[in-house]
Design an enzyme around this catalytic site. Structure first.
Site, PDB file in Angstrom:
ATOM      1  N   GLY A   1       7.348  -3.461  -1.964  1.00 36.36           N
ATOM      2  CA  GLY A   1       5.897  -3.486  -2.222  1.00 36.36           C
ATOM      3  C   GLY A   1       5.154  -4.195  -1.114  1.00 36.36           C
ATOM      4  O   GLY A   1       4.185  -4.913  -1.364  1.00 36.36           O
TER       5      GLY A   1
ATOM      6  N   ARG B   1       3.092  -3.669   2.706  1.00 41.21           N
ATOM      7  CA  ARG B   1       1.896  -2.862   2.994  1.00 41.21           C
ATOM      8  C   ARG B   1       2.195  -1.364   2.951  1.00 41.21           C
ATOM      9  O   ARG B   1       1.416  -0.588   2.423  1.00 41.21           O
ATOM     10  CB  ARG B   1       1.320  -3.260   4.353  1.00 41.21           C
ATOM     11  CG  ARG B   1       0.575  -4.575   4.254  1.00 41.21           C
ATOM     12  CD  ARG B   1       0.582  -5.369   5.518  1.00 41.21           C
ATOM     13  NE  ARG B   1       0.037  -6.704   5.252  1.00 41.21           N
ATOM     14  CZ  ARG B   1       0.773  -7.722   4.783  1.00 41.21           C
ATOM     15  NH1 ARG B   1       2.055  -7.565   4.530  1.00 41.21           N
ATOM     16  NH2 ARG B   1       0.215  -8.904   4.559  1.00 41.21           N
TER      17      ARG B   1
ATOM     18  N   LYS C   1       9.889   3.314  19.232  1.00 40.35           N
ATOM     19  CA  LYS C   1       8.491   3.121  19.683  1.00 40.35           C
ATOM     20  C   LYS C   1       8.040   1.687  19.449  1.00 40.35           C
ATOM     21  O   LYS C   1       7.163   1.173  20.145  1.00 40.35           O
ATOM     22  CB  LYS C   1       7.554   4.132  19.023  1.00 40.35           C
ATOM     23  CG  LYS C   1       7.426   4.075  17.497  1.00 40.35           C
ATOM     24  CD  LYS C   1       6.399   3.112  16.976  1.00 40.35           C
ATOM     25  CE  LYS C   1       6.477   2.960  15.465  1.00 40.35           C
ATOM     26  NZ  LYS C   1       5.613   1.917  14.938  1.00 40.35           N
TER      27      LYS C   1
ATOM     28  N   ARG D   1       1.498  -4.536  14.300  1.00 42.00           N
ATOM     29  CA  ARG D   1       2.158  -5.843  14.344  1.00 42.00           C
ATOM     30  C   ARG D   1       3.036  -5.957  15.588  1.00 42.00           C
ATOM     31  O   ARG D   1       3.144  -7.006  16.195  1.00 42.00           O
ATOM     32  CB  ARG D   1       3.038  -6.078  13.100  1.00 42.00           C
ATOM     33  CG  ARG D   1       2.305  -6.389  11.823  1.00 42.00           C
ATOM     34  CD  ARG D   1       1.964  -5.202  10.989  1.00 42.00           C
ATOM     35  NE  ARG D   1       2.978  -4.193  10.773  1.00 42.00           N
ATOM     36  CZ  ARG D   1       3.637  -4.036   9.627  1.00 42.00           C
ATOM     37  NH1 ARG D   1       3.410  -4.817   8.616  1.00 42.00           N
ATOM     38  NH2 ARG D   1       4.497  -3.053   9.474  1.00 42.00           N
TER      39      ARG D   1
HETATM   40  N1  LIG Z   1       2.659  -1.230   7.626  1.00 44.57           N
HETATM   41  C1  LIG Z   1       2.643  -0.045   8.215  1.00 44.57           C
HETATM   42  O1  LIG Z   1       1.589   0.396   8.716  1.00 44.57           O
HETATM   43  C2  LIG Z   1       3.868   0.803   8.263  1.00 44.57           C
HETATM   44  C3  LIG Z   1       5.127   0.258   8.065  1.00 44.57           C
HETATM   45  N2  LIG Z   1       6.232   1.059   8.149  1.00 44.57           N
HETATM   46  C4  LIG Z   1       7.570   0.494   7.953  1.00 44.57           C
HETATM   47  O2  LIG Z   1       7.732   0.104   6.595  1.00 44.57           O
HETATM   48  C5  LIG Z   1       8.670  -0.972   6.509  1.00 44.57           C
HETATM   49  C6  LIG Z   1       8.053  -2.091   5.676  1.00 44.57           C
HETATM   50  O3  LIG Z   1       6.909  -2.543   6.361  1.00 44.57           O
HETATM   51  P1  LIG Z   1       5.641  -3.185   5.634  1.00 44.57           P
HETATM   52  O4  LIG Z   1       5.523  -2.698   4.253  1.00 44.57           O
HETATM   53  O5  LIG Z   1       4.477  -2.971   6.521  1.00 44.57           O
HETATM   54  O6  LIG Z   1       6.063  -4.734   5.659  1.00 44.57           O
HETATM   55  P2  LIG Z   1       5.320  -5.980   5.028  1.00 44.57           P
HETATM   56  O7  LIG Z   1       5.548  -7.116   5.956  1.00 44.57           O
HETATM   57  O8  LIG Z   1       3.930  -5.644   4.636  1.00 44.57           O
HETATM   58  O9  LIG Z   1       6.110  -6.223   3.683  1.00 44.57           O
HETATM   59  C7  LIG Z   1       7.494  -6.348   3.637  1.00 44.57           C
HETATM   60  C8  LIG Z   1       7.851  -6.495   2.175  1.00 44.57           C
HETATM   61  O10 LIG Z   1       9.264  -6.447   2.009  1.00 44.57           O
HETATM   62  C9  LIG Z   1       9.619  -7.537   1.177  1.00 44.57           C
HETATM   63  N3  LIG Z   1      10.982  -7.960   1.427  1.00 44.57           N
HETATM   64  C10 LIG Z   1      11.470  -8.615   2.482  1.00 44.57           C
HETATM   65  N4  LIG Z   1      12.783  -8.848   2.314  1.00 44.57           N
HETATM   66  C11 LIG Z   1      13.117  -8.320   1.111  1.00 44.57           C
HETATM   67  C12 LIG Z   1      14.307  -8.257   0.364  1.00 44.57           C
HETATM   68  N5  LIG Z   1      15.459  -8.752   0.834  1.00 44.57           N
HETATM   69  N6  LIG Z   1      14.290  -7.673  -0.846  1.00 44.57           N
HETATM   70  C13 LIG Z   1      13.162  -7.155  -1.334  1.00 44.57           C
HETATM   71  N7  LIG Z   1      11.985  -7.186  -0.672  1.00 44.57           N
HETATM   72  C14 LIG Z   1      11.972  -7.758   0.542  1.00 44.57           C
HETATM   73  C15 LIG Z   1       8.609  -8.617   1.537  1.00 44.57           C
HETATM   74  O11 LIG Z   1       8.555  -9.589   0.510  1.00 44.57           O
HETATM   75  P3  LIG Z   1       8.114 -11.095   0.889  1.00 44.57           P
HETATM   76  O12 LIG Z   1       6.713 -11.016   1.389  1.00 44.57           O
HETATM   77  O13 LIG Z   1       8.224 -11.809  -0.422  1.00 44.57           O
HETATM   78  O14 LIG Z   1       9.086 -11.569   1.912  1.00 44.57           O
HETATM   79  C16 LIG Z   1       7.348  -7.792   1.606  1.00 44.57           C
HETATM   80  O15 LIG Z   1       6.793  -7.545   0.327  1.00 44.57           O
HETATM   81  C17 LIG Z   1       8.974  -1.385   7.956  1.00 44.57           C
HETATM   82  O16 LIG Z   1      10.198  -0.804   8.339  1.00 44.57           O
HETATM   83  C18 LIG Z   1       7.829  -0.779   8.754  1.00 44.57           C
HETATM   84  O17 LIG Z   1       8.188  -0.457  10.080  1.00 44.57           O
HETATM   85  C19 LIG Z   1       6.142   2.388   8.395  1.00 44.57           C
HETATM   86  C20 LIG Z   1       4.906   2.981   8.587  1.00 44.57           C
HETATM   87  C21 LIG Z   1       3.688   2.228   8.544  1.00 44.57           C
HETATM   88  O1  LIG Z   2       4.694   2.190  12.314  1.00 44.48           O
HETATM   89  C1  LIG Z   2       3.538   1.889  12.193  1.00 44.48           C
HETATM   90  C2  LIG Z   2       2.449   2.874  12.252  1.00 44.48           C
HETATM   91  O2  LIG Z   2       2.918   4.177  12.355  1.00 44.48           O
HETATM   92  C3  LIG Z   2       3.158   0.459  12.001  1.00 44.48           C
HETATM   93  O3  LIG Z   2       3.375  -0.216  13.185  1.00 44.48           O
HETATM   94  P1  LIG Z   2       3.476  -1.801  13.200  1.00 44.48           P
HETATM   95  O4  LIG Z   2       4.677  -2.162  12.364  1.00 44.48           O
HETATM   96  O5  LIG Z   2       3.601  -2.176  14.622  1.00 44.48           O
HETATM   97  O6  LIG Z   2       2.208  -2.341  12.571  1.00 44.48           O
END
Ligand SMILES: NC(=O)C1=CN([C@@H]2O[C@H](COP(=O)(O)OP(=O)(O)OC[C@H]3O[C@@H](n4cnc5c(N)ncnc54)[C@H](OP(=O)(O)O)[C@@H]3O)[C@@H](O)[C@H]2O)C=CC1
Ligand SMILES: O=C(CO)COP(=O)(O)O
Length: 328
Positions: free
Chosen positions: A10, A12, A184, A248
């Protein structure tokens, strides 16, 4: 037709995808370990965009409940957390979409390979491409690519998750699509450093172009199709991530270029910076397979060997030019 979807993570991205799927009429359950996130989602408030109310998204800290909830599972966890979560879950007979971008440290595995190792009888797909969570949350137009082997199932999935503002392309090269999304991030860190140092637009364009060439060299060696890197998950996501303040990975690099240590920069961002971990995996892979990857190697020596930035830059800029491998 309305379906049930489970989202693991859960953060972003998990929340943005949950919001998108619920707007399409699907029933969504988000698993997260953070009680505050779970509480917020259950109260109908987006934990990351408080102005946005969310309907039809339930959330739980109970992994078993989440896995049992649906046939469709979306993995949106940070890559280094996926193994520990899946080891606790019994995942069998599901359709799984990996939405995370990175390589696992130590094993160098892509996300679909980690999932394959820790699940049974599942069909695995990868969703990738230029898609900042905050823009998907707001329903802004976005195009992504869904990759997998079973194109009939991929087509069904596309029908379930597409909308006029979330356009889904299909691809049969899951290796290339996953590597595009993972690699990337490394190049985006390098571009951020260059921007943080004030090196200007020429330098960033050079890094993006030579970075793409490096992504292709690594990807092709690992079994990806070259053309995949010129699509949404390679070039598309590289353009987005390497040039936007919303990234990020780029911000991490930018802060380092401005003089912060890697630790301070990670602390300041306070969210997952996948490229930081992927650099480590790429360094080991390129050493093992003798792949020419000067940008990733330079980042590794800066981030993990304590080499001063000025020296790293000098080495990178003054390295012998135009080796036969560099002609791509
Ligand atoms: N944000 C974006 O725009 C995009 C992200 N992604 C990919 O999605 C993935 C997640 O990114 P994003 O959602 O942005 O990351 P965030 O930093 O927003 O959130 C990560 C989440 O994962 C949780 N988490 C960390 N460790 C664990 C664990 N061991 N068990 C359960 N939950 C855990 C964190 O909880 P806590 O905060 O409590 O540590 C937090 O809620 C990444 O691989 C990213 O590259 C892909 C496309 C777009
Ligand atoms: O993968 C992403 C957008 O496509 C998000 O990139 P960042 O994790 O660098 O914010």
């Amino acid at each position: 037709m309305s379906q049930k979807f489970t989202i693991l993570g859960g953060g972003r991205w998990g929340t943005a995808l949950a919001s998108h799927l619920s707007r399409l009429g699907h029933e969504v359950l988000v698993y997260d370990k953070n009680p505050k996130v779970v509480e917020s989602l259950n109260a109908g408030v987006n934990p990351y965009l408080e102005s946005q109310s969310l309907e039809r998204i339930a959330s739980t800290q109970d992994l078993k409940e989440a896995i049992d909830f649906s046939q469709y599972l979306v993995v949106a966890l940070p890559v280094q957390a996926i193994r520990s979560v899946l080891e606790k879950a019994e995942v069998r007979g599901k359709v799984i979409i990996s939405a995370s971008k990175g390589l696992e440290i130590g094993t160098h595995k892509r996300v679909s390979q980690i999932i394959e190792e820790l699940s049974q009888d599942c069909q695995i797909f990868c969703l990738s491409g230029p898609s900042f969570a905050v823009e998907v949350m707001k329903g802004l137009p976005t195009a992504v690519v869904l990759a997998g082997q079973d194109m009939e199932q991929a087509q069904r999935l596309r029908e379930l998750i597409s909308s006029p503002y979330f356009r889904v392309y299909l691809c049969d090269d899951i290796v290339g699509v996953e590597l595009g999304g993972a690699l990337k991030n490394v190049i985006a860190i390098a571009c951020g450093i260059s921007d943080g140092l004030g090196y200007g637009h020429n330098a960033r364009a050079a890094l993006m172009t030579r970075g793409l060439a490096e992504m292709v060299r690594i990807g092709v060696q690992l079994g990806a199709k070259r053309d995949t890197f010129y699509g949404l998950s390679g070039m598309g996501d590289l353009f987005l991530t390497a040039s936007s303040d919303l990234s990020r990975n780029r911000t991490f690099g930018y802060l380092i270029g401005q003089g912060l240590s890697a630790e301070r920069a990670l602390e300041r961002i306070g969210q997952v910076v996948e490229g930081y971990h992927t650099v480590k995996a790429v360094k080991e892979l390129s050493d093992n397979l003798q792949i020419y990857a000067p940008i990733s190697q330079a980042l590794y020596s800066l981030l993990f060997e304590g080499k001063p930035l000025e020296e790293v830059l000098k080495d990178l800029l003054l390295r012998p030019s135009l080796s036969p491998y560099e002609s791509l």
